[in-house]
Design a protein around this motif. Structure first.
Motif, short mmCIF file in Angstrom:
data_model
loop_
_atom_site.label_atom_id
_atom_site.label_comp_id
_atom_site.label_asym_id
_atom_site.label_seq_id
_atom_site.Cartn_x
_atom_site.Cartn_y
_atom_site.Cartn_z
N GLU A 9 36.19 137.32 66.15
CA GLU A 9 35.24 137.00 65.09
C GLU A 9 35.02 138.23 64.22
O GLU A 9 35.25 139.35 64.66
N SER A 47 43.59 134.86 67.89
CA SER A 47 43.08 134.91 69.26
C SER A 47 44.21 135.00 70.27
O SER A 47 44.16 135.80 71.20
N HIS A 68 41.38 128.54 72.60
CA HIS A 68 42.73 129.07 72.36
C HIS A 68 43.43 129.39 73.69
O HIS A 68 44.59 129.10 73.88
N ARG A 145 39.88 120.23 61.77
CA ARG A 145 40.55 121.41 62.33
C ARG A 145 39.90 121.73 63.68
O ARG A 145 38.69 121.74 63.81
N MET A 147 40.45 124.39 67.33
CA MET A 147 41.13 125.57 67.86
C MET A 147 42.48 125.11 68.42
O MET A 147 42.77 123.91 68.46
N TYR A 168 41.82 130.49 63.42
CA TYR A 168 40.52 130.64 62.74
C TYR A 168 40.69 131.11 61.30
O TYR A 168 40.00 130.65 60.39
N ASN A 185 32.39 124.32 64.64
CA ASN A 185 32.09 125.69 65.07
C ASN A 185 30.58 125.85 65.21
O ASN A 185 29.83 125.04 64.69
N PHE A 210 29.82 126.33 72.09
CA PHE A 210 31.01 127.16 71.94
C PHE A 210 30.95 128.19 73.05
O PHE A 210 29.99 128.96 73.15
O1 6CS Z 1 37.12 128.46 65.64
C1 6CS Z 1 37.65 129.47 66.10
O2 6CS Z 1 38.87 129.57 66.21
C2 6CS Z 1 36.77 130.65 66.49
N1 6CS Z 1 35.39 130.31 66.45
C3 6CS Z 1 34.50 131.14 66.90
C4 6CS Z 1 33.06 130.89 66.73
N2 6CS Z 1 34.87 132.22 67.61
C5 6CS Z 1 36.23 132.56 67.92
C6 6CS Z 1 37.17 131.39 67.71
O3 6CS Z 1 38.48 131.84 67.62
#
Ligand code: 6CS
Length: 316
Positions: A9, A47, A68, A145, A147, A168, A185, A210
């Motif tokens: 982040e 990530s 991820h 969308r 992760m 992200y 998110n 999350f």
């Molecule tokens: O949506 C995502 O991919 C990312 N969202 C957050 C809040 N933290 C890390 C993550 O990769």
């Protein structure tokens, strides 16, 4: 020593707050002998790439979110399932720091050359879109969308949506170009990544928190002196309630920022509306078990049981 700490982040996020606090506590307690360098999202990669850097020792510490990481460790996909953890943050805190829960995951991390340090909630997941998402009908054909782990795709297919897993960093442009209709998110992220600017409505179904995990390289951790290892674990323990309060504050404040700016509607689902999603989400547990096998079964059973017991305890 220099410990490199990578975030999924950007600056100003919950992960950044954690890392900055961790840095100051470690540096203070080692009298500056250890320097912690924080790398916000964007500097080192996606990530999944951060996890690879941890595995090969190019960095020492990083966040690895199950959304991820379940790509590599399917069992952690449990934390992306809907309506599994409690609605009560106290209950979740107790369950997530339970040595038995934690102990289930540690060998899986070790096998992947990682050391699990903590499992941390960052707030409720919120759906954003050009309309309110009150029922699975509203999700019909909706390009959301998610992760990048395969289990997330299943969670949204179960609602009839058309999920698109992406890193992200590509979400904002995806919304802007209309390649996706919405995303999901926690609020602090929707604000700081400006996703709300491209979306009309935020829908809160309180379907899942999350959850992220904090990890180090396994070799790196094991080669630290016992004293350093204990220092890290102690700082970790002392930050559990600190970060829990911090994320609550961030999510509350940023919702206010979004609403003050205008142009974004906030919708909270009723219990009846949530119930429909809860039902629709049940079959995804089966798919999780297909992906995560026997160990996944153990993880699911343990967590469901711990949540139930903790909820009963807190009700007493
Ligand atoms: O949506 C995502 O991919 C990312 N969202 C957050 C809040 N933290 C890390 C993550 O990769």
């Amino acid at each position: 020593d220099t410990w490199r700490f990578a975030l999924e982040e950007v600056e100003g996020s919950v992960q950044d707050a954690y890392a900055q606090e961790f840095k100051s506590r470690i540096e203070e307690r080692t009298d500056g002998e250890v320097k912690v360098e924080v790398y916000p999202y964007g500097t080192l990669g996606t990530s999944s790439q951060l996890t690879e850097l941890l595995q090969n020792g190019a960095i020492e510490i990083a966040f690895a979110s199950p959304g991820h990481l379940a790509d590599a460790i399917p069992e952690v996909g449990i934390f992306t399932l809907h309506f599994v953890l409690s609605e009560d943050p106290e209950v979740n805190r107790a369950v997530l720091s339970d040595p038995e829960v934690y102990g289930l995951f540690q060998p899986m991390y070790n096998e992947m050359d990682l050391q699990l340090l903590d499992i941390i909630p960052e707030g409720w997941m919120v759906w954003s879109g050009d309309k309110a998402l009150r029922s699975p009908e509203d999700f019909e054909g909706f390009k959301i969308r998610t992760m990048t782990s395969p289990i997330l795709v299943e969670s949204y297919k179960a609602y009839g949506a058309n999920p698109t897993p992406t890193p992200y960093s590509e979400v904002y442009s995806g919304l802007q170009l209309g390649q996706i209709d919405g995303q999901v998110n926690p609020i602090f992220a929707i604000e700081e990544m400006s996703f709300y600017e491209e979306q009309d409505v935020l829908t809160s179904a309180r379907h899942a928190q999350f959850i992220t995990t904090l990890a180090t390289g396994n070799n790196w951790f094991n080669n630290l002196s016992e004293e350093r290892q204990e220092l890290i674990l102690d700082v970790r323990d002392n930050m559990v309630s600190w970060i829990s309060e911090k994320q609550r504050e961030y999510n509350e404040d940023r919702l206010q920022t979004i609403l003050d700016e205008g142009g974004t509607e906030w919708v909270e689902l009723t219990e009846e509306e949530r119930e429909v999603f809860r039902e629709a989400s049940k079959d995804v547990r089966q798919i999780y078990l297909e992906q995560a096998g026997e160990k996944g079964q153990k993880v699911l059973d343990t967590i469901l049981e711990k949540v139930e017991t903790a909820e009963e305890d807190m009700a007493d």
